[in-house]
Design a protein around this motif. Structure first.
Motif, PDB file in Angstrom:
ATOM      1  N   ILE A  53       8.438   3.215   2.549  1.00 48.37           N
ATOM      2  CA  ILE A  53       7.450   3.921   3.358  1.00 48.37           C
ATOM      3  C   ILE A  53       7.935   5.336   3.648  1.00 48.37           C
ATOM      4  CG2 ILE A  53       6.178   3.941   5.532  1.00 48.37           C
ATOM      5  CD1 ILE A  53       5.388   1.710   3.600  1.00 48.37           C
ATOM      6  N   LYS A  71      -2.475  11.622   0.691  1.00 45.46           N
ATOM      7  CA  LYS A  71      -2.524  10.156   0.705  1.00 45.46           C
ATOM      8  C   LYS A  71      -2.293   9.594  -0.685  1.00 45.46           C
ATOM      9  CE  LYS A  71      -3.676   5.926   1.965  1.00 45.46           C
ATOM     10  NZ  LYS A  71      -2.776   5.072   2.798  1.00 45.46           N
ATOM     11  N   SER A  76       2.504   7.718   3.656  1.00 45.88           N
ATOM     12  CA  SER A  76       1.965   6.652   4.507  1.00 45.88           C
ATOM     13  C   SER A  76       1.697   7.092   5.936  1.00 45.88           C
ATOM     14  CB  SER A  76       2.925   5.458   4.533  1.00 45.88           C
ATOM     15  OG  SER A  76       3.081   4.905   3.248  1.00 45.88           O
ATOM     16  N   GLU A 247       7.835  -2.486   3.598  1.00 42.64           N
ATOM     17  CA  GLU A 247       6.393  -2.255   3.656  1.00 42.64           C
ATOM     18  C   GLU A 247       5.711  -3.295   4.543  1.00 42.64           C
ATOM     19  OE1 GLU A 247       2.587  -1.650   0.613  1.00 42.64           O
ATOM     20  OE2 GLU A 247       4.620  -1.901  -0.181  1.00 42.64           O
ATOM     21  N   ARG A 251       3.468  -2.518   7.962  1.00 42.31           N
ATOM     22  CA  ARG A 251       2.094  -2.950   8.215  1.00 42.31           C
ATOM     23  C   ARG A 251       1.985  -3.693   9.551  1.00 42.31           C
ATOM     24  NH1 ARG A 251       2.285  -4.504   2.676  1.00 42.31           N
ATOM     25  NH2 ARG A 251       2.443  -6.694   3.318  1.00 42.31           N
TER      26      ARG A 251
END
Length: 266
Positions: A53, A71, A76, A247, A251
């Motif tokens: 990330i 993006k 991120s 990752e 999230r």
């Protein structure tokens, strides 16, 4: 407050189970850089390219930004300068954060602290100029010595620094319902922050060595590893950062901290 504490648990768990040295166990010879860098540093086996990330931090100096291209390049998150001191607003802030949101980039505002104004004056200014909708990720307090300032080179004692920081961050947490992240540099951390604010997430600047080598006993969540990065959609140099976890961790954390919280006035 209970909801806020529960929301922070994913990253607390992440940082307890996955320190910044876990990545050193992986061989790095075959890991290519994610972005071009005009002045790349050799971090050896501790390359930031271990991290999945990546993000940027920007201010008015980045000029026009094509956020869709940013993006698409693999960015991120974006830390976006909002305010400075008690009377400065970054002229691009009100443009940048809605465009970052529209592009699907996680975003957070940051405040550059000015030691010649009080913590309450600066908290009032930030709250006046940063709507809650602009605080997707937790707000950031940027604390560093500014020896090139034309108006304020005052360096308070560590105790004064710590008390002012606490007051400012407590005000923001009460209003936005999110515990601020602390951004700092090597010298400022050494002079004021060793062993302090361990309940906050840290974003550290370290552009020559891995943070573990120069930040004494500091567990970090974000690492700013270059100021000469080249990001598609942005002209000129851009700071690039990495998130400490995987990752999946990312999230989970973003979902937790971006959910609406009970805050003052609601």
């Amino acid at each position: 407050m209970r909801r806020l504490l529960l929301a922070l648990l994913p990253l607390v768990t992440l940082l307890s189970a996955c320190t910044s040295t876990d990545y050193d166990l992986v061989q790095t010879a075959s890991i290519p850089p994610r972005f071009h860098d005009k002045d790349p540093q050799d971090f050896g086996d501790r390359t930031p390219q271990h991290h999945s990330i990546h993000g940027i931090d920007v201010s008015k100096w980045q000029g026009d930004i094509d956020w869709a291209a940013v993006k698409q390049s693999g960015v991120s998150f974006a830390f976006i300068k909002a305010t400075e001191g008690k009377d400065v607003v970054d002229t691009r802030f009100s443009e940048y954060w809605p465009k970052a949101r529209a592009a699907g980039i996680a975003y957070a505002p940051y405040h550059f602290y000015y030691f010649c104004s009080t913590a309450d004056e600066q908290a009032d200014w930030f709250i006046r100029n940063v709507p809650r909708s602009a605080v997707h990720l937790p707000p950031v307090l940027d604390v560093e010595w500014n020896g090139e300032s034309k108006t304020c080179r005052y360096r308070p004692s560590p105790l004064t620094v710590q008390s002012e920081m606490k007051r400012f961050m407590d005000r923001l947490e009460a209003y936005y319902g999110k515990r601020p992240i602390i951004y700092t540099s090597v010298d400022f951390h050494r002079d004021n922050l060793v062993g302090q604010f361990n309940e906050h997430h840290f974003w550290v600047r370290s552009v020559a060595k891995h943070p573990v080598e120069i930040y004494k006993d500091r567990r970090w969540a974000f690492w700013q590893y270059t100021s000469t990065g080249q990001i598609p959609g942005i002209s000129g140099n851009t700071d690039i950062n990495v998130f400490a976890g995987s990752e999946k961790n990312w999230r989970k954390w973003v979902k937790a901290v971006s959910e609406p919280k009970q805050v003052a006035g609601n």
